[in-house]
Design a protein around this motif. Structure first.
Motif, PDB file in Angstrom:
ATOM      1  N   ALA A  50      20.245  -8.005  -9.484  1.00 55.20           N
ATOM      2  CA  ALA A  50      20.866  -9.279  -9.097  1.00 55.20           C
ATOM      3  C   ALA A  50      20.796 -10.310 -10.222  1.00 55.20           C
ATOM      4  CB  ALA A  50      20.184  -9.827  -7.845  1.00 55.20           C
ATOM      5  N   GLY A  51      20.230  -9.919 -11.376  1.00 56.65           N
ATOM      6  CA  GLY A  51      20.158 -10.828 -12.516  1.00 56.65           C
ATOM      7  C   GLY A  51      18.974 -11.770 -12.482  1.00 56.65           C
ATOM      8  N   HIS A  52      17.935 -11.414 -11.728  1.00 60.68           N
ATOM      9  CA  HIS A  52      16.733 -12.239 -11.616  1.00 60.68           C
ATOM     10  C   HIS A  52      15.514 -11.430 -12.059  1.00 60.68           C
ATOM     11  CE1 HIS A  52      18.877 -15.324  -9.320  1.00 60.68           C
ATOM     12  NE2 HIS A  52      19.374 -14.351  -8.570  1.00 60.68           N
ATOM     13  N   ALA A  53      14.390 -12.114 -12.160  1.00 63.57           N
ATOM     14  CA  ALA A  53      13.130 -11.444 -12.492  1.00 63.57           C
ATOM     15  C   ALA A  53      12.119 -11.699 -11.388  1.00 63.57           C
ATOM     16  CB  ALA A  53      12.591 -11.961 -13.822  1.00 63.57           C
ATOM     17  N   LEU A  54      11.210 -10.752 -11.208  1.00 63.17           N
ATOM     18  CA  LEU A  54      10.097 -10.905 -10.274  1.00 63.17           C
ATOM     19  C   LEU A  54       8.824 -10.931 -11.104  1.00 63.17           C
ATOM     20  CD1 LEU A  54       8.849 -10.940  -7.432  1.00 63.17           C
ATOM     21  CD2 LEU A  54       8.948  -8.442  -7.446  1.00 63.17           C
ATOM     22  N   ASN A  55       8.111 -12.033 -11.053  1.00 66.62           N
ATOM     23  CA  ASN A  55       6.883 -12.183 -11.838  1.00 66.62           C
ATOM     24  C   ASN A  55       5.768 -12.726 -10.959  1.00 66.62           C
ATOM     25  OD1 ASN A  55       7.893 -11.423 -14.482  1.00 66.62           O
ATOM     26  ND2 ASN A  55       9.109 -13.297 -14.368  1.00 66.62           N
ATOM     27  N   SER A  56       5.237 -11.883 -10.112  1.00 64.96           N
ATOM     28  CA  SER A  56       4.139 -12.275  -9.231  1.00 64.96           C
ATOM     29  C   SER A  56       2.918 -11.431  -9.539  1.00 64.96           C
ATOM     30  CB  SER A  56       4.518 -12.057  -7.762  1.00 64.96           C
ATOM     31  OG  SER A  56       5.622 -12.828  -7.391  1.00 64.96           O
ATOM     32  N   GLU A  57       1.747 -12.024  -9.371  1.00 65.78           N
ATOM     33  CA  GLU A  57       0.542 -11.203  -9.411  1.00 65.78           C
ATOM     34  C   GLU A  57       0.510 -10.384  -8.136  1.00 65.78           C
ATOM     35  OE1 GLU A  57      -3.507 -11.969 -11.481  1.00 65.78           O
ATOM     36  OE2 GLU A  57      -2.915 -13.768 -10.393  1.00 65.78           O
ATOM     37  N   MET A  58      -0.003  -9.166  -8.236  1.00 63.61           N
ATOM     38  CA  MET A  58       0.080  -8.216  -7.141  1.00 63.61           C
ATOM     39  C   MET A  58      -1.308  -7.686  -6.782  1.00 63.61           C
ATOM     40  SD  MET A  58       2.128  -4.597  -7.403  1.00 63.61           S
ATOM     41  CE  MET A  58       0.950  -3.778  -8.468  1.00 63.61           C
ATOM     42  N   LEU A  59      -1.495  -7.412  -5.493  1.00 63.34           N
ATOM     43  CA  LEU A  59      -2.708  -6.773  -5.010  1.00 63.34           C
ATOM     44  C   LEU A  59      -2.306  -5.672  -4.035  1.00 63.34           C
ATOM     45  CD1 LEU A  59      -5.881  -6.786  -4.771  1.00 63.34           C
ATOM     46  CD2 LEU A  59      -5.536  -8.185  -2.728  1.00 63.34           C
ATOM     47  N   CYS A  60      -2.875  -4.485  -4.231  1.00 55.35           N
ATOM     48  CA  CYS A  60      -2.589  -3.338  -3.368  1.00 55.35           C
ATOM     49  C   CYS A  60      -3.713  -3.178  -2.352  1.00 55.35           C
ATOM     50  CB  CYS A  60      -2.449  -2.076  -4.217  1.00 55.35           C
ATOM     51  SG  CYS A  60      -2.145  -0.604  -3.231  1.00 55.35           S
ATOM     52  N   THR A  61      -3.370  -3.177  -1.062  1.00 58.66           N
ATOM     53  CA  THR A  61      -4.394  -3.032  -0.029  1.00 58.66           C
ATOM     54  C   THR A  61      -4.932  -1.601   0.067  1.00 58.66           C
ATOM     55  OG1 THR A  61      -2.629  -2.852   1.627  1.00 58.66           O
ATOM     56  CG2 THR A  61      -3.688  -5.011   1.366  1.00 58.66           C
ATOM     57  N   VAL A  62      -4.205  -0.612  -0.450  1.00 59.07           N
ATOM     58  CA  VAL A  62      -4.768   0.742  -0.527  1.00 59.07           C
ATOM     59  C   VAL A  62      -5.938   0.722  -1.509  1.00 59.07           C
ATOM     60  CG1 VAL A  62      -4.371   3.138  -1.203  1.00 59.07           C
ATOM     61  CG2 VAL A  62      -2.595   1.900   0.036  1.00 59.07           C
ATOM     62  N   LYS A  63      -5.717   0.162  -2.691  1.00 62.05           N
ATOM     63  CA  LYS A  63      -6.780   0.081  -3.697  1.00 62.05           C
ATOM     64  C   LYS A  63      -7.936  -0.781  -3.212  1.00 62.05           C
ATOM     65  CE  LYS A  63      -3.799   0.865  -7.671  1.00 62.05           C
ATOM     66  NZ  LYS A  63      -3.248   0.318  -8.927  1.00 62.05           N
ATOM     67  N   LEU A  64      -7.618  -1.850  -2.484  1.00 66.11           N
ATOM     68  CA  LEU A  64      -8.658  -2.727  -1.943  1.00 66.11           C
ATOM     69  C   LEU A  64      -9.532  -1.964  -0.956  1.00 66.11           C
ATOM     70  CD1 LEU A  64      -9.868  -5.605  -1.742  1.00 66.11           C
ATOM     71  CD2 LEU A  64      -8.176  -6.060   0.065  1.00 66.11           C
ATOM     72  N   SER A  65      -8.898  -1.203  -0.062  1.00 62.17           N
ATOM     73  CA  SER A  65      -9.643  -0.419   0.918  1.00 62.17           C
ATOM     74  C   SER A  65     -10.509   0.637   0.236  1.00 62.17           C
ATOM     75  CB  SER A  65      -8.669   0.237   1.907  1.00 62.17           C
ATOM     76  OG  SER A  65      -9.373   1.014   2.848  1.00 62.17           O
ATOM     77  N   ARG A  66      -9.950   1.312  -0.767  1.00 59.54           N
ATOM     78  CA  ARG A  66     -10.724   2.329  -1.493  1.00 59.54           C
ATOM     79  C   ARG A  66     -11.937   1.717  -2.184  1.00 59.54           C
ATOM     80  NH1 ARG A  66      -5.517   5.182  -4.074  1.00 59.54           N
ATOM     81  NH2 ARG A  66      -5.083   6.644  -2.406  1.00 59.54           N
ATOM     82  N   ALA A  67     -11.754   0.545  -2.774  1.00 57.26           N
ATOM     83  CA  ALA A  67     -12.857  -0.106  -3.492  1.00 57.26           C
ATOM     84  C   ALA A  67     -13.949  -0.578  -2.530  1.00 57.26           C
ATOM     85  CB  ALA A  67     -12.326  -1.283  -4.306  1.00 57.26           C
ATOM     86  N   LEU A  68     -13.543  -1.095  -1.368  1.00 63.72           N
ATOM     87  CA  LEU A  68     -14.523  -1.630  -0.414  1.00 63.72           C
ATOM     88  C   LEU A  68     -15.178  -0.540   0.431  1.00 63.72           C
ATOM     89  CD1 LEU A  68     -12.588  -4.787   0.820  1.00 63.72           C
ATOM     90  CD2 LEU A  68     -14.539  -4.731  -0.761  1.00 63.72           C
ATOM     91  N   PHE A  69     -14.460   0.563   0.666  1.00 60.23           N
ATOM     92  CA  PHE A  69     -14.974   1.639   1.519  1.00 60.23           C
ATOM     93  C   PHE A  69     -14.807   2.984   0.805  1.00 60.23           C
ATOM     94  CE2 PHE A  69     -13.374  -1.788   4.203  1.00 60.23           C
ATOM     95  CZ  PHE A  69     -14.504  -2.097   4.939  1.00 60.23           C
ATOM     96  N   PRO A  70     -15.529   3.189  -0.306  1.00 60.70           N
ATOM     97  CA  PRO A  70     -15.347   4.408  -1.106  1.00 60.70           C
ATOM     98  C   PRO A  70     -15.724   5.697  -0.374  1.00 60.70           C
ATOM     99  CG  PRO A  70     -17.246   3.149  -1.880  1.00 60.70           C
ATOM    100  CD  PRO A  70     -16.553   2.302  -0.866  1.00 60.70           C
ATOM    101  N   ALA A  71     -16.535   5.621   0.659  1.00 63.55           N
ATOM    102  CA  ALA A  71     -16.930   6.828   1.391  1.00 63.55           C
ATOM    103  C   ALA A  71     -15.817   7.333   2.311  1.00 63.55           C
ATOM    104  CB  ALA A  71     -18.195   6.561   2.210  1.00 63.55           C
ATOM    105  N   GLU A  72     -14.868   6.473   2.629  1.00 62.83           N
ATOM    106  CA  GLU A  72     -13.762   6.880   3.509  1.00 62.83           C
ATOM    107  C   GLU A  72     -12.757   7.703   2.714  1.00 62.83           C
ATOM    108  OE1 GLU A  72     -13.724   6.510   6.647  1.00 62.83           O
ATOM    109  OE2 GLU A  72     -15.240   4.963   6.981  1.00 62.83           O
ATOM    110  N   LYS A  73     -12.212   8.748   3.362  1.00 64.28           N
ATOM    111  CA  LYS A  73     -11.274   9.626   2.668  1.00 64.28           C
ATOM    112  C   LYS A  73      -9.836   9.132   2.749  1.00 64.28           C
ATOM    113  CE  LYS A  73     -13.829  13.801   2.864  1.00 64.28           C
ATOM    114  NZ  LYS A  73     -14.827  14.411   3.144  1.00 64.28           N
ATOM    115  N   LYS A  74      -9.461   8.541   3.872  1.00 63.59           N
ATOM    116  CA  LYS A  74      -8.068   8.131   4.077  1.00 63.59           C
ATOM    117  C   LYS A  74      -7.942   6.613   4.055  1.00 63.59           C
ATOM    118  CE  LYS A  74      -6.615  12.133   6.744  1.00 63.59           C
ATOM    119  NZ  LYS A  74      -5.977  12.584   7.980  1.00 63.59           N
ATOM    120  N   HIS A  75      -6.881   6.158   3.380  1.00 61.45           N
ATOM    121  CA  HIS A  75      -6.635   4.721   3.283  1.00 61.45           C
ATOM    122  C   HIS A  75      -5.170   4.380   3.566  1.00 61.45           C
ATOM    123  CE1 HIS A  75     -10.679   4.025   1.691  1.00 61.45           C
ATOM    124  NE2 HIS A  75     -10.506   5.194   1.095  1.00 61.45           N
TER     125      HIS A  75
END
Length: 195
Positions: A107-132
């Motif tokens: 569309a002729g625009h740019a997206l420049n946002s900082e991003m956070l992934c909740t899959v990575k967040l869940s893995r980091a906070l609950f490393p013993a869990e297998k599924k995220h």
């Protein structure tokens, strides 16, 4: 993570998983201001191509539902305004951010946002869990789904997850993990991308 930061929970539905050939069919955004004000917004998007039967079955979004919806190019300014000045949060964020990045570029625009992934967040906070995946997180954290695989309902699930994590994880740990995982994506639009 700043307590004075706007949080923007995003979910998309698409015609498939290919960033180049597939298109967005629905956008859901739950924006939470630092003062706690919540704004929910969603729209169908006309993808300009048929939605595969498998995707229609998964999302419940049919060709008829999007045929009179605006194309992304028409929505680009509105979506960009809703994503400004906040942290872009999504489940498998690279997927959602990537689709929006490509749609904005077309569309002729740019997206420049900082991003956070909740899959990575869940893995980091609950490393013993297998599924995220989101269904696993719904069960693990007693989240209440309104309609799975619909953009606004899934964005709202991420807001529910955020509040649950804030309630069970010590603030210092949660804040430090978020700060470590947030990133400015470095994506480029392939030269072969079709319009």
């Amino acid at each position: 993570m700043s307590p004075h930061e706007k949080l923007i929970f995003v979910d998309l539905e698409t015609t498939g998983a290919n960033l180049i050939n597939d298109r967005i069919t629905e956008i859901g955004i739950v924006a939470v201001d630092p003062d706690g004000c919540i704004e929910r917004w969603s729209t169908f998007v006309n993808p300009g191509r048929p939605i595969p039967e498998f995707i229609q079955g998964l999302t419940g979004i049919s060709d008829e539902m999007v045929e009179t919806a605006p194309a992304f190019e028409t929505l680009a300014d509105t979506v960009r305004a809703r994503l400004q000045d906040g942290l872009f949060i999504a489940h498998n964020a690279r997927f959602d951010y990537g689709f929006l990045h490509h749609a904005f570029a077309r569309a002729g625009h740019a997206l420049n946002s900082e991003m956070l992934c909740t899959v990575k967040l869940s893995r980091a906070l609950f490393p013993a869990e297998k599924k995220h995946n989101l269904d696993s997180l719904i069960a693990r954290h007693d989240l209440i789904p309104e309609a799975r695989h619909r953009a606004l309902a899934d964005a709202d699930l991420l807001w529910q997850l955020w509040r649950k994590l804030n309630a069970v994880v010590p603030y210092e740990v949660f804040s430090k993990t978020v700060q470590t995982l947030r990133q400015q994506p470095k994506l480029s639009l392939p030269a072969t991308a079709e319009n």
